[in-house]
Structures are given as C-alpha cells and as structure tokens.
Write a protein that holds these residues in place. Structure first.
Motif, PDB file in Angstrom:
ATOM      1  N   GLU A 107      15.420   4.811 -10.045  1.00  0.00           N
ATOM      2  CA  GLU A 107      16.686   4.552 -10.731  1.00  0.00           C
ATOM      3  C   GLU A 107      17.340   3.303 -10.117  1.00  0.00           C
ATOM      4  N   GLU A 108      17.337   3.264  -8.776  1.00  0.00           N
ATOM      5  CA  GLU A 108      17.946   2.115  -8.079  1.00  0.00           C
ATOM      6  C   GLU A 108      17.027   0.905  -8.063  1.00  0.00           C
ATOM      7  N   THR A 109      15.732   1.158  -8.000  1.00  0.00           N
ATOM      8  CA  THR A 109      14.735   0.085  -7.837  1.00  0.00           C
ATOM      9  C   THR A 109      13.584   0.342  -8.816  1.00  0.00           C
ATOM     10  N   PRO A 110      13.776  -0.035 -10.080  1.00  0.00           N
ATOM     11  CA  PRO A 110      12.766   0.346 -11.089  1.00  0.00           C
ATOM     12  C   PRO A 110      11.490  -0.494 -11.094  1.00  0.00           C
ATOM     13  N   GLU A 111      11.492  -1.596 -10.324  1.00  0.00           N
ATOM     14  CA  GLU A 111      10.284  -2.415 -10.263  1.00  0.00           C
ATOM     15  C   GLU A 111       9.829  -2.523  -8.813  1.00  0.00           C
ATOM     16  N   LEU A 112       8.556  -2.249  -8.594  1.00  0.00           N
ATOM     17  CA  LEU A 112       8.032  -2.244  -7.224  1.00  0.00           C
ATOM     18  C   LEU A 112       6.967  -3.332  -7.067  1.00  0.00           C
ATOM     19  N   ASP A 113       6.778  -3.774  -5.822  1.00  0.00           N
ATOM     20  CA  ASP A 113       5.783  -4.817  -5.564  1.00  0.00           C
ATOM     21  C   ASP A 113       4.390  -4.235  -5.413  1.00  0.00           C
ATOM     22  N   LEU A 114       4.312  -3.105  -4.751  1.00  0.00           N
ATOM     23  CA  LEU A 114       2.999  -2.568  -4.391  1.00  0.00           C
ATOM     24  C   LEU A 114       3.098  -1.055  -4.204  1.00  0.00           C
ATOM     25  N   THR A 115       2.094  -0.339  -4.708  1.00  0.00           N
ATOM     26  CA  THR A 115       1.961   1.085  -4.385  1.00  0.00           C
ATOM     27  C   THR A 115       0.672   1.283  -3.604  1.00  0.00           C
ATOM     28  N   VAL A 116       0.752   2.051  -2.549  1.00  0.00           N
ATOM     29  CA  VAL A 116      -0.442   2.412  -1.774  1.00  0.00           C
ATOM     30  C   VAL A 116      -0.583   3.928  -1.863  1.00  0.00           C
ATOM     31  N   ASP A 117      -1.738   4.388  -2.344  1.00  0.00           N
ATOM     32  CA  ASP A 117      -1.905   5.823  -2.580  1.00  0.00           C
ATOM     33  C   ASP A 117      -3.370   6.212  -2.402  1.00  0.00           C
ATOM     34  N   GLY A 118      -3.602   7.460  -2.132  1.00  0.00           N
ATOM     35  CA  GLY A 118      -4.959   7.992  -2.031  1.00  0.00           C
ATOM     36  C   GLY A 118      -5.504   8.324  -3.407  1.00  0.00           C
ATOM     37  N   ALA A 119      -6.700   8.904  -3.437  1.00  0.00           N
ATOM     38  CA  ALA A 119      -7.301   9.344  -4.702  1.00  0.00           C
ATOM     39  C   ALA A 119      -8.275  10.472  -4.405  1.00  0.00           C
ATOM     40  N   ASP A 120      -8.519  11.277  -5.409  1.00  0.00           N
ATOM     41  CA  ASP A 120      -9.516  12.340  -5.250  1.00  0.00           C
ATOM     42  C   ASP A 120     -10.912  11.831  -5.561  1.00  0.00           C
ATOM     43  N   GLU A 121     -11.000  10.874  -6.465  1.00  0.00           N
ATOM     44  CA  GLU A 121     -12.250  10.133  -6.642  1.00  0.00           C
ATOM     45  C   GLU A 121     -11.973   8.822  -7.363  1.00  0.00           C
ATOM     46  N   PHE A 122     -12.902   7.884  -7.204  1.00  0.00           N
ATOM     47  CA  PHE A 122     -12.781   6.597  -7.901  1.00  0.00           C
ATOM     48  C   PHE A 122     -14.177   6.148  -8.298  1.00  0.00           C
ATOM     49  N   ASP A 123     -14.248   5.425  -9.438  1.00  0.00           N
ATOM     50  CA  ASP A 123     -15.549   4.916  -9.897  1.00  0.00           C
ATOM     51  C   ASP A 123     -15.606   3.410  -9.634  1.00  0.00           C
ATOM     52  N   PRO A 124     -16.718   2.750  -9.950  1.00  0.00           N
ATOM     53  CA  PRO A 124     -16.837   1.322  -9.615  1.00  0.00           C
ATOM     54  C   PRO A 124     -15.795   0.445 -10.307  1.00  0.00           C
TER      55      PRO A 124
END
Ligand SMILES: O=C[C@H](O)[C@H](O)[C@H](O)COP(=O)(O)O
Length: 232
Positions: free
Chosen positions: A73-90
């Motif tokens: 609400e205060e900051t609706p645009e972000l520069d970067l998100t860093v997050d994990g994952a349960d799986e990822f493909d190529p």
C-alpha cells in the motif's frame, strides 16, 4: 555441504544483487530465512533497504532481526524480490507454495522489477510437477471447487490425487484465510495451459505456478552456486 549450508550459499549469492536504497520483496521459507539472516547482518554493517514481506511468518522473522518493513500500500513498486521455490525448470518456471505463502509471494513478485530465486540443486527439474502443485482456494464451496479443479486438469490430460492440506486435525489456513489443495499431477508439460485453466475455476484464488516472473536463479550445489538467467 549439508542442506542448510547450500541454502546459505544461494542466499549469499543473491545478496550480492541487493543495492543500497532498494525496495525489496522478501520471500518465505527456509531458504528465504537464510537470506533474511544475511540481509540483517549486512544492514548492521550499513546497508539500507526497505522490505515487503511475503507472509506473516517472514514479517515476524524480519521484525525479530530488525529488518525494516513496509507494505505494498505504501510502496507498490519494488526493485527486487528474493524468494525460494519448491521446484524450477530450465526456463525458470516455478512451483511455489509449499509453505502456503504463494498468494502474497506472487503479488509481491509481480510488483517487483526483478525476481531472483534462491534454491539448492534438489529443486531443479526438467518438467514441473514432481512437487505437488499448491492451489489456494476459497473455503466456500470447497468440494465443488476441488471437483472443478480435477475436471480442468483432466481436460489437459492431467490426473492425480488432489488433497486438502491439513495441519494436525484442521485444514491449513493461509495468511489470506483460504485453504490449499495440493495437486499431485506428476508432470505438467504445459504449465501455461494449466495456469489459465485453473484461473478460470471460480473459487480458485491463486495457484503456485510462477511463470515469467523470475529473471534469475542462484542455485547452490556441491560445487558452489551457479546462476541461471531466464530467456523471457
Ligand atoms: O510458500 C512457501 C514458498 O513458496 C517457499 O518459497 C517454498 O516453499 C520454498 O521453501 P524452502 O526454501 O523452505 O524450501
């Protein structure tokens, strides 16, 4: 290297992409928590960022470690998100939501200019679907929604158990007050088709397929961390 050391390795490599003054989306899960620990340590040395947490769990952890938080609400645009994952493909299509945070994670990732996934090699797959796909649903009409999800999947040639996620003896409830169905389809050859099909089911709030959101993954294995860049 043990599992935790790999998570720390991936988190450390992602931290190198964090710059002073950034507005950061902060992921959920055990790998993201290693990132928060390293981030907090770097902040004690002078780095300044503001974070939007992707879950109540991450918010509490950030507060504990003194990482300053804001909201979309205060900051609706972000520069970067860093997050994990349960799986990822190529292609860096992801399955997320093993910790139940997929809805906020997806909103935060979509509000970010870039998303970096942090993971260890055990999360790498050629085709998504080994990890049961979390589907967040409104509690109202649960059985009808579950049936519609099965039918939508069957129309795409996908089948397998779809189970309501439980805690001890009650349904698991997300931060948004919804339930989660875990769909074990085994293999998802066309994640885009499944994504749009699931989105057309009334009662489905969101699903854990993250398509076209991650630009980069830092993946830790026995030989160190490697970087994968998405082609999209
Ligand atoms: O809802 C949870 C999130 O999508 C997590 O990012 C995902 O489950 C990975 O968690 P972990 O790093 O603990 O394997």
């Amino acid at each position: 290297m043990d599992a935790r050391a790999l998570k720390i390795e991936a988190a450390r490599a992602a931290l190198a992409h964090v710059e002073d003054g950034m507005r950061l989306g902060i992921g959920t899960g055990s790998t993201a928590e290693e990132f928060v620990r390293l981030l907090a340590a770097r902040m004690r040395e002078g780095l300044s960022i503001i974070g939007v947490p992707t879950s109540e769990r991450t918010a509490a952890f950030c507060r504990e470690l003194g990482v300053p938080l804001t909201t979309l609400e205060e900051t609706p645009e972000l520069d970067l998100t860093v997050d994990g994952a349960d799986e990822f493909d190529p292609e860096l299509s992801l399955v997320k939501g093993g910790g139940g945070a997929l809805l906020r994670e997806k909103i935060v990732a979509a509000a970010s200019r870039r998303m970096i996934v942090i993971a260890d090699e055990s999360k790498a797959v050629q085709t998504l679907g080994r990890f049961p796909l979390p589907i967040e649903v409104n509690p109202f009409g649960l059985k009808a929604t579950e049936l519609a999800v099965r039918r939508a999947a069957e129309a795409l040639g996908l089948a397998g158990p779809v189970t309501l996620r439980m805690t001890k003896d009650a349904p698991f409830v997300t931060d948004g007050g919804h339930f989660i169905l875990d769909a074990s389809f085994g293999r998802i050859p066309d994640p885009r088709a499944l994504s749009s099909s699931l989105h057309s089911v009334p009662g489905v709030v969101e699903h854990g397929l993250f398509l076209g959101l991650a630009q980069m993954a830092v993946v830790a294995g026995a030989g160190g961390a490697r970087t994968i860049l998405a082609q999209h």
